[in-house]
Design an enzyme around this catalytic site. Structure first.
Site, mmCIF file in Angstrom:
data_model
loop_
_atom_site.group_PDB
_atom_site.id
_atom_site.type_symbol
_atom_site.label_atom_id
_atom_site.label_comp_id
_atom_site.label_asym_id
_atom_site.label_seq_id
_atom_site.Cartn_x
_atom_site.Cartn_y
_atom_site.Cartn_z
ATOM 1 N N ASP A 1 -31.585 28.193 26.944
ATOM 2 C CA ASP A 1 -31.065 28.971 28.076
ATOM 3 C C ASP A 1 -29.587 28.673 28.309
ATOM 4 O OD1 ASP A 1 -31.232 30.805 30.110
ATOM 5 O OD2 ASP A 1 -32.048 29.395 31.580
ATOM 6 N N HIS B 1 -24.966 35.021 23.156
ATOM 7 C CA HIS B 1 -26.142 35.049 22.274
ATOM 8 C C HIS B 1 -25.730 34.801 20.824
ATOM 9 C CE1 HIS B 1 -28.478 36.159 25.644
ATOM 10 N NE2 HIS B 1 -28.104 37.424 25.713
ATOM 11 N N LEU C 1 -40.253 21.569 7.414
ATOM 12 C CA LEU C 1 -40.212 21.844 8.861
ATOM 13 C C LEU C 1 -40.815 23.215 9.082
ATOM 14 C CD1 LEU C 1 -38.859 21.254 11.808
ATOM 15 C CD2 LEU C 1 -37.081 22.796 11.017
HETATM 16 C C1 IPE Z 1 -36.183 31.924 29.321
HETATM 17 O O1 IPE Z 1 -34.883 32.136 29.786
HETATM 18 C C2 IPE Z 1 -36.444 32.746 28.111
HETATM 19 C C3 IPE Z 1 -35.659 32.433 26.925
HETATM 20 C C4 IPE Z 1 -34.798 31.453 26.763
HETATM 21 C C5 IPE Z 1 -35.913 33.270 25.796
HETATM 22 P P1 IPE Z 1 -34.581 33.137 30.965
HETATM 23 O O2 IPE Z 1 -33.110 33.038 31.215
HETATM 24 O O3 IPE Z 1 -35.106 34.480 30.665
HETATM 25 O O4 IPE Z 1 -35.410 32.504 32.163
HETATM 26 P P2 IPE Z 1 -35.334 32.759 33.729
HETATM 27 O O5 IPE Z 1 -35.384 34.241 33.946
HETATM 28 O O6 IPE Z 1 -34.042 32.188 34.212
HETATM 29 O O7 IPE Z 1 -36.507 32.017 34.290
HETATM 30 C C1 IPE Z 2 -30.990 32.528 27.042
HETATM 31 O O1 IPE Z 2 -29.744 32.660 27.642
HETATM 32 C C2 IPE Z 2 -31.204 33.537 25.942
HETATM 33 C C3 IPE Z 2 -32.223 34.555 26.231
HETATM 34 C C4 IPE Z 2 -32.955 34.627 27.292
HETATM 35 C C5 IPE Z 2 -32.399 35.560 25.215
HETATM 36 P P1 IPE Z 2 -29.555 33.620 28.882
HETATM 37 O O2 IPE Z 2 -29.163 34.979 28.382
HETATM 38 O O3 IPE Z 2 -30.736 33.600 29.773
HETATM 39 O O4 IPE Z 2 -28.309 32.939 29.594
HETATM 40 P P2 IPE Z 2 -28.089 32.792 31.152
HETATM 41 O O5 IPE Z 2 -29.280 32.075 31.715
HETATM 42 O O6 IPE Z 2 -27.918 34.151 31.717
HETATM 43 O O7 IPE Z 2 -26.830 31.961 31.228
HETATM 44 MG MG MG Z 3 -31.256 32.466 31.360
#
Ligand code: IPE
Ligand code: IPE
Ligand code: MG
Length: 262
Positions: A28, A45, A139
């Protein structure tokens, strides 16, 4: 044992490996990483994919056997359409570009999640990549895409009901575990979430029952081998009791990795 190979944390007392055998990560913070640099979220990303490469390599070097990465949750469809479509394209590009290298490095790829909503071409490439790397043993890299812990459990129950229509008295934990999408792997020893949030966000709800949880403020694109080592060091300082007392662990003369830390 669930399928004759893996211990269940609620039915057996699993071994406690010094280096986590299975690490599960919620990657995240990509969006925030990009925003801090006045870049579009999707640039985060793209950088996140580089962190994936780094962490996969570091896991191989450290002898981790299973690495599960949460790439796209069943709730991430709620994001803006252009971000969703960028993520799908990034996934497709990564498969095309990386699978030969994964294979060369002895890595087996598995993708878990509900594939029914994906473009059939993406599903075809996913299945092809899994087949190509199926014989590798160094792995297992498991990517959770359109995955949700609740979906996984509901799906497992539906599957068991289809295969055992005669059953009236329900199913055992072992049967349910065996029908989940991660039945090919032991339960995670270590869970890592980057990006500062302290929640599970519908990740592996069933399998995290006794997993050691580690949360870090580091944003995923900044997570590197040193950050992984910090998480592993934190894991190594934990006492995994699986319901028992500290005294019991000492009395049994358990190996160092399983003993209480002063
Ligand atoms: C969780 O991250 C899902 C992934 C990393 C794929 P999110 O950014 O979607 O989670 P929330 O919405 O903050 O809980
Ligand atoms: C996690 O990073 C990646 C996915 C959920 C695909 P985020 O896109 O949720 O990044 P933040 O939380 O908005 O910084
Ligand atoms: Mg996020």
């Amino acid at each position: 044992m669930t399928d004759g190979r893996f211990a269940s944390s609620t039915r057996d007392i699993p071994e406690v490996p010094a280096v986590p055998r299975h690490i599960a990560i919620i990657m995240d913070g990509n969006g925030r990483w990009a925003r801090k640099r006045f870049m579009p979220r999707v640039a985060g990303h793209a950088r996140g994919l580089e962190a994936v490469r780094t962490v996969v390599k570091a896991c191989v070097e450290r002898g981790v056997e299973y690495l599960t990465l949460f790439a796209f949750s069943s709730e991430n469809w709620r994001r803006p359409a252009d971000e969703v479509s960028f993520l799908m394209q990034l996934f497709m590009r990564a498969l095309h570009k990386e699978v030969a290298r994964l294979d060369h490095n002895g890595i087996r790829l598995r993708v878990i999640g509900d594939m029914s909503r994906f473009d059939p071409e993406l599903v075809r490439v996913i299945r092809e990549s899994e087949e190509k790397t199926a014989g590798n043993t160094r792995l297992t890299l498991c990517v959770a895409a359109n995955y949700g812990g609740r979906w996984d459990i509901a799906n497992a129950v539906s599957q068991l009901m289809r295969t055992h229509p005669e059953r009236r008295d329900g199913f055992s934990e072992e049967e349910l575990t065996g029908a989940l999408s991660m039945s090919f792997a032991p339960e995670p020893d270590l869970f890592i979430r980057t990006g500062g949030e302290k929640r599970i966000s519908n990740f592996m709800l069933w399998q995290l029952a006794y997993t050691e949880l580690y949360f870090t403020d580091a944003l995923w694109p900044d997570f590197d081998a040193a950050a992984l080592d910090e998480a592993i060091a934190s894991y190594q300082g934990r006492e995994r009791r699986f319901g028992r007392t500290s005294e019991q662990l000492v009395a049994r003369g358990l190996p160092q990795s399983e003993r209480p830390h002063a």
